[in-house]
Design an enzyme around this catalytic site. Structure first.
Site, PDB file in Angstrom:
ATOM      1  N   GLY A  14       0.942  -1.111   0.029  1.00 48.11           N
ATOM      2  CA  GLY A  14      -0.094   0.022   0.111  1.00 48.11           C
ATOM      3  C   GLY A  14       0.922   1.324   0.145  1.00 48.11           C
ATOM      4  O   GLY A  14       0.532   2.245   0.624  1.00 48.11           O
ATOM      5  N   SER A  16       1.563   2.998  -2.581  1.00 41.36           N
ATOM      6  CA  SER A  16       1.404   4.136  -3.964  1.00 41.36           C
ATOM      7  C   SER A  16       0.759   5.397  -3.562  1.00 41.36           C
ATOM      8  O   SER A  16       0.686   6.234  -4.053  1.00 41.36           O
ATOM      9  CB  SER A  16       0.430   3.361  -4.843  1.00 41.36           C
ATOM     10  N   VAL A  65      -2.727  -7.807  -1.491  1.00 41.23           N
ATOM     11  CA  VAL A  65      -2.320  -8.369  -0.227  1.00 41.23           C
ATOM     12  C   VAL A  65      -3.450  -9.268   0.077  1.00 41.23           C
ATOM     13  O   VAL A  65      -3.107 -10.178   0.820  1.00 41.23           O
ATOM     14  CB  VAL A  65      -1.819  -7.444   0.785  1.00 41.23           C
ATOM     15  N   ASN A  91       1.453  -2.300   5.207  1.00 43.82           N
ATOM     16  CA  ASN A  91       0.488  -1.107   5.604  1.00 43.82           C
ATOM     17  C   ASN A  91      -0.665  -0.898   4.840  1.00 43.82           C
ATOM     18  O   ASN A  91      -1.723  -0.340   5.058  1.00 43.82           O
ATOM     19  CB  ASN A  91       1.534   0.213   5.200  1.00 43.82           C
ATOM     20  N   TYR A 157     -14.026  -2.111  10.478  1.00 43.30           N
ATOM     21  CA  TYR A 157     -12.603  -1.682  10.174  1.00 43.30           C
ATOM     22  C   TYR A 157     -12.038  -1.628  11.692  1.00 43.30           C
ATOM     23  O   TYR A 157     -10.686  -2.382  11.763  1.00 43.30           O
ATOM     24  CB  TYR A 157     -12.627  -0.141   9.740  1.00 43.30           C
ATOM     25  N   ALA A 159     -12.468  -3.383  14.263  1.00 43.64           N
ATOM     26  CA  ALA A 159     -12.356  -4.819  14.730  1.00 43.64           C
ATOM     27  C   ALA A 159     -11.066  -5.326  13.670  1.00 43.64           C
ATOM     28  O   ALA A 159     -10.194  -6.386  14.639  1.00 43.64           O
ATOM     29  CB  ALA A 159     -13.849  -5.813  14.155  1.00 43.64           C
ATOM     30  N   ILE A 190      -4.119  10.969  10.306  1.00 40.67           N
ATOM     31  CA  ILE A 190      -3.130  11.388   9.455  1.00 40.67           C
ATOM     32  C   ILE A 190      -3.535  11.675   7.909  1.00 40.67           C
ATOM     33  O   ILE A 190      -4.603  10.883   7.574  1.00 40.67           O
ATOM     34  CB  ILE A 190      -2.313  10.008   9.100  1.00 40.67           C
TER      35      ILE A 190
HETATM   36  P1  NAP Z   1      -5.157   5.409   1.460  1.00 37.35           P
HETATM   37  O1  NAP Z   1      -4.558   6.579   1.152  1.00 37.35           O
HETATM   38  O2  NAP Z   1      -6.255   4.914   1.184  1.00 37.35           O
HETATM   39  O3  NAP Z   1      -3.766   4.334   0.935  1.00 37.35           O
HETATM   40  C1  NAP Z   1      -4.177   2.870   0.970  1.00 37.35           C
HETATM   41  C2  NAP Z   1      -2.916   2.350   0.213  1.00 37.35           C
HETATM   42  O4  NAP Z   1      -3.181   0.848   0.139  1.00 37.35           O
HETATM   43  C3  NAP Z   1      -3.054   2.666  -1.235  1.00 37.35           C
HETATM   44  O5  NAP Z   1      -1.682   2.546  -1.789  1.00 37.35           O
HETATM   45  C4  NAP Z   1      -3.680   1.390  -1.904  1.00 37.35           C
HETATM   46  O6  NAP Z   1      -3.307   1.346  -3.379  1.00 37.35           O
HETATM   47  C5  NAP Z   1      -3.227   0.376  -0.868  1.00 37.35           C
HETATM   48  N1  NAP Z   1      -4.049  -0.849  -1.094  1.00 37.35           N
HETATM   49  C6  NAP Z   1      -5.463  -1.119  -0.691  1.00 37.35           C
HETATM   50  N2  NAP Z   1      -5.871  -2.285  -0.695  1.00 37.35           N
HETATM   51  C7  NAP Z   1      -5.102  -3.109  -1.157  1.00 37.35           C
HETATM   52  C8  NAP Z   1      -4.820  -4.062  -1.513  1.00 37.35           C
HETATM   53  N3  NAP Z   1      -5.589  -5.301  -1.359  1.00 37.35           N
HETATM   54  N4  NAP Z   1      -3.471  -4.797  -2.008  1.00 37.35           N
HETATM   55  C9  NAP Z   1      -2.564  -3.967  -2.140  1.00 37.35           C
HETATM   56  N5  NAP Z   1      -2.689  -2.741  -1.756  1.00 37.35           N
HETATM   57  C10 NAP Z   1      -3.855  -2.107  -1.281  1.00 37.35           C
HETATM   58  O7  NAP Z   1      -4.824   4.935   2.969  1.00 37.35           O
HETATM   59  P2  NAP Z   1      -3.958   5.541   4.077  1.00 37.35           P
HETATM   60  O8  NAP Z   1      -4.671   6.685   4.880  1.00 37.35           O
HETATM   61  O9  NAP Z   1      -2.585   5.966   3.893  1.00 37.35           O
HETATM   62  O10 NAP Z   1      -3.866   4.371   5.220  1.00 37.35           O
HETATM   63  C11 NAP Z   1      -2.901   3.406   5.209  1.00 37.35           C
HETATM   64  C12 NAP Z   1      -2.934   2.429   6.337  1.00 37.35           C
HETATM   65  O11 NAP Z   1      -3.113   3.409   7.450  1.00 37.35           O
HETATM   66  C13 NAP Z   1      -4.226   1.500   6.434  1.00 37.35           C
HETATM   67  O12 NAP Z   1      -3.831   0.329   6.941  1.00 37.35           O
HETATM   68  C14 NAP Z   1      -4.948   2.468   7.369  1.00 37.35           C
HETATM   69  O13 NAP Z   1      -5.672   1.696   8.075  1.00 37.35           O
HETATM   70  C15 NAP Z   1      -3.908   2.850   8.271  1.00 37.35           C
HETATM   71  N6  NAP Z   1      -4.416   4.243   9.048  1.00 37.35           N
HETATM   72  C16 NAP Z   1      -4.744   5.265   8.510  1.00 37.35           C
HETATM   73  C17 NAP Z   1      -4.969   6.305   9.051  1.00 37.35           C
HETATM   74  C18 NAP Z   1      -5.282   7.726   8.600  1.00 37.35           C
HETATM   75  O14 NAP Z   1      -5.664   8.705   9.326  1.00 37.35           O
HETATM   76  N7  NAP Z   1      -5.166   7.881   7.435  1.00 37.35           N
HETATM   77  C19 NAP Z   1      -5.061   6.360  10.675  1.00 37.35           C
HETATM   78  C20 NAP Z   1      -4.920   5.041  11.268  1.00 37.35           C
HETATM   79  C21 NAP Z   1      -4.643   4.004  10.398  1.00 37.35           C
HETATM   80  P3  NAP Z   1      -4.397   0.530  -4.411  1.00 37.35           P
HETATM   81  O15 NAP Z   1      -5.684   1.355  -3.986  1.00 37.35           O
HETATM   82  O16 NAP Z   1      -3.832   0.959  -5.567  1.00 37.35           O
HETATM   83  O17 NAP Z   1      -4.401  -0.944  -4.003  1.00 37.35           O
END
Ligand code: NAP
Length: 256
Positions: A14, A16, A65, A91, A157, A159, A190
């Protein structure tokens, strides 16, 4: 660039956009070799261009993944291109907003398939390469949502993110004889493309709850990942690090 990182090979799932891309940039800036994955090749290309414009090198591979064969292909690619793997940043994650009454079996399969199965399949696929490293590290992007606090509309989510910590603690014991550590970061709110999809009103509300008075940057999580991957964290496993600007501290809601 520090000598510590020059021979270190890192895979960020993840990677990208959002937090994953932030993690990739921090490791690349430190001098590590970095590969990022995601399901969409256009997003990966965009991320690669963005990093190159910053003078940072990164390799890419399309991988989903939630599919074990795809995880194996990504682990093989990193070994083939870098000659090994030292750090897996697991991630990739999704957080679709869904009210409890509407969650279907398909929705659950989607969220758990990515956030939990995806974590386990990624670690499984990288297991032998991380063992050969002799200093293998797994860094999981979990969340405060689930392990520490709740959020309406994110119950499935939450859970899945709490389940990740159960995996981290138990797998830490299985990975330890291989000299692999596994730890989790619990990010607060974030600023990422994914978060933006929750809408401006939600984001403004979240920002008001953060004692440090700003949303987190993706680099804030990248630096926490760098710590868990560093020589200094060699004796730390099965642990969590909350990176939330104090969001989970107040006993009563903040009135900012
Ligand atoms: P995001 O901007 O939506 O980015 C998610 C990334 O994961 C993208 O690169 C997406 O690329 C990839 N992805 C999604 N499903 C996938 C799959 N099945 N296989 C491979 N890649 C996949 O999300 P984010 O906010 O950066 O969150 C990233 C992580 O941080 C997550 O685990 C989220 O739960 C955690 N998190 C985020 C926050 C926040 O405030 N942003 C807070 C707590 C935790 P593609 O769509 O091209 O696959």
């Amino acid at each position: 660039m520090s000598e510590q990182w020059q021979s270190v090979k890192v895979l960020v799932t993840g990677g990208s956009q959002g937090i994953g891309l932030g993690i990739a940039k921090v490791f690349a800036r430190a001098g590590a070799s970095v590969m990022i994955t995601g399901r969409k090749s256009e997003s990966l290309k965009r991320a690669q261009t963005e990093m190159r414009e910053l003078g940072l090198d990164v390799r890419t591979i399309v991988a989903d993944v939630s599919d074990p064969a795809s995880c194996q292909a990504m682990a093989d690619a990193v070994e083939e291109q870098f000659g090994g793997l030292d750090v897996l940043c697991s991630n990739a994650g999704i957080y679709p907003e869904q009210q409890l009454g509407n969650i279907t079996r398909e929705d659950l399969d989607n969220v758990f398939g990515t956030n939990i199965n995806g974590l386990i399949f990624s670690v499984q696929a990288c297991l032998e390469a991380l063992t050969r490293s002799g200093r293998g590290r797994v860094v999981v992007t979990s969340s405060i949502t689930g392990p520490t606090v709740g959020f309406p509309g994110l119950s499935n989510y939450a859970a899945s993110k709490a389940a990740q910590l159960g995996f981290v603690r138990s797998s830490a014991l299985e990975l330890a004889p291989r000299q692999i550590t596994i730890n989790a970061i619990l990010p607060g709110t974030i600023r990422t493309e994914g978060l933006d999809s929750l809408g401006a009103e939600n984001i403004e509300r979240m920002q008001k709850c953060i004692p440090l008075q700003r949303l987190g940057a993706t680099s804030d999580i990248g630096h926490a990942a760098l710590y868990f991957a560093s020589e200094g964290a060699a004796f730390v496993t099965g642990q969590t690090l909350t990176v939330d600007g104090g969001q989970t501290l107040p006993e009563v809601p903040l009135l900012q």
